[in-house]
Design an enzyme around this catalytic site. Sequence first.
Site: not given
Length: 793
Positions: A260, A335
């Site tokens: 964006s 993760d």
Amino acid sequence: MNVFTNEEMLLRLGKGEPIASVCSAAGLTREEFGSWWRNECRRRVPADRGRRHFGSLAHNVEIRRDRWGIPHVKAGNDADLFFGFGYATAQDRLFQLEYLRRKARGTLAEILGPRATESDTLYRTIGLAAIADAEWASLPQETRLLLTAYSDGINALIAESLDNLPVEFSLLDYQPDRWAPTDSLVITGEFRWYLTGRFPIIMIPELAKRHLGDGPLYNAYLQGEADEESILPRNPASSATRSSDRVGSTVSDPGEGHGSNNWVVSSARSATGKPLLASDPHVPFGAVSIWQEIHLQGGSFNVVGAALAGMPAIMVGRNPQVAWGITNNICSQRDLYLERIDSAQPDCFLFDGEWEPASRREEVINIHGADSQVMTVRSSRNGPIIDHLLPPKATEAGPVSVRWLGKEACGWIPALLDMDRARSCEEFRTATKPWLVPTFNLVFADSEGHIGHQTTGRIPLREVATRGYRPGWDPRHQWKGLTSWDDLPSMTNPSGGLIVTANNRLAPDDYPIPLSGTWSSGYRARRIRRQLTDQTGLTLKRFQRLQQDVFSERAEDHLPHLLRLLDGETDPRVIEAIDVLKAWDCRSDSNSVAATLFNVFFEEWCRTVMAERVPSEDVELLAAGAGGLSAALLIEDQVGWFSLHQRQAAVRKSFHAAIDRLSKRFGPAIGEWTWGRLHTLVQKHFLSGHGDLGVLLDRSGLAMSGDGHTVSSSTPDANFGAWLGAGYRMVADLADPRQGIYAVEIGSTSGHPGSPHYDDQLALWSDGGYHYLALQNPEESDWAVLHLQPEAP
């Protein structure tokens, strides 16, 4: 002629029967079928005028709709306002709401059959439904009350529409269940997963490391582009020497362009003497937009802008005092862990020298037209095992789990509600404190002339920095807590009077805390900054033109090096193509042949680069993350990447491959290879691909300008179709006496294909136009008005 009822015709289409077959069976011409389809869809559009009575209301609610069908909801208190919010949302987007909650809960296969099992498997594995249920208990009382009122409004519309539901329900032959407040939470959870999950940004580097080793070649592979472009400037007085992998790094993101833009300028830079702000979030284009434009007025709210459909709060917009815009700042909130197992310790995972039993849960996926599937989700202390969600290559070294901060209560909706009501930049910043996930860059401005930037979300603190998998058995790789809100990057009234963010580097290497950033290239941010720096007298018109800017800074940086490496070519076709590139202004316009040549070459070049170092079966996957490396190799080969072939020969081979590819697709006339012919809008409906429904429901095919690195972004898919970009654009002037915004949404307001507002903003968006939404005196005499009233005592 055979006589079929409307429902029978729709059921045939919904079962995947081709339109031609349905026409033949019903004795209809294609023209007659088209007329029937339009009438059938049109009659299902809810009335936007009249009076309705509901026991859930304390006072009257008005839903006024402007010429674009955008609802302006007015009520006397917050609860009634949010009832009207939910009702108006369901009027426009009932099937979308149903689709989104089923997607997030992992129950799409119940209505779509086997083709939805992959999606269901993902969200059942992550456990979004359970996360939403747990989050409900943690919400502030006010948030729960407003979510309940919003749900009551949706259910009121469902109850009165059961005999005339949106056409998709008849195509699939079922009715929606009641809406629960947790349905909005699970939709919110799916969007934050979309913004922060992103396995490839970890998985692809992990696979690259296995081929390249953990040395110069691997580091070269990880490099990004325009890395110097930072949102926060470097502190010239700082002596910090933190490694960039602690703060974060710009990477060659396989999802480049999934971002964006937003920016804000101070009063001193504005022609009106008050701040100006722009925002254009980039998401996948859809025949039905994920954004819902709406104006809420009543109780403690007067706010206009765009909400995520199904999430009861304005995410980007303005109120009387404050305007704001959003971008994803791409600081890592998850993760992937490689888990260690042993046959002597069945169903256990190693951690800190001890074998810990796996946790297990069963998920039953019901599939329309097929047997149910029972899925066992195993989890380590780090999170669910995701081997079934990754390519086989990614799990060869052992099971892989995911730890995601979004599993926690995220505080997103409470923060947005207070942001919607903020009366100053400082109140706006403070409102973001509960916001845990996702990490965003917010830029904002207030009517007193202040501007600012605030990073939202919290970032896990990690002792060891790495881009690939973490060893699940090593305590050093466990999270050590989260950043505090006070430590998050922010700015207030910077001296330059300009703040720009575009998914680029958040902070320079001297920032005092680790941010774990995996930022996109700085090209878009650099272009915006260059266009606005040292400029005064700026206007909304200038901002609107910049939102539609298609100048490629990547091409400007690398085209001269490409031309130098192609010098001396003798093939007439290549010479003609080179001449086109030499005359190029680096704009990815839809009528540009050079934009086609450059973008197709670059994709071929990424494959060639990876083929130099990895087996052929892994080239396609790893090439997706090789943009930074490939761009650098057009300039020079600092690490000796090319050992089997000469770099210049490899470049020429890639350029020839691009010419061959385009010739095969479009014929030999290079002058006809325009970017807009290759790069066309992909704007699909949820049921696209289900028989011929895409023919009826999609709005694809528009010739598009821009690419994944231009301010006006339209990211190419595997066939160069424009599938993602700046569908919603908004600009605001804090000097505006009517306290409005100028905006446009490619997907338009209504999800009903029979509504004139299903696609009426598409042409406006394509032409660079905007419509106006005002907070003060917004009504016009020709607006449709629907009155929602309490039931008589």
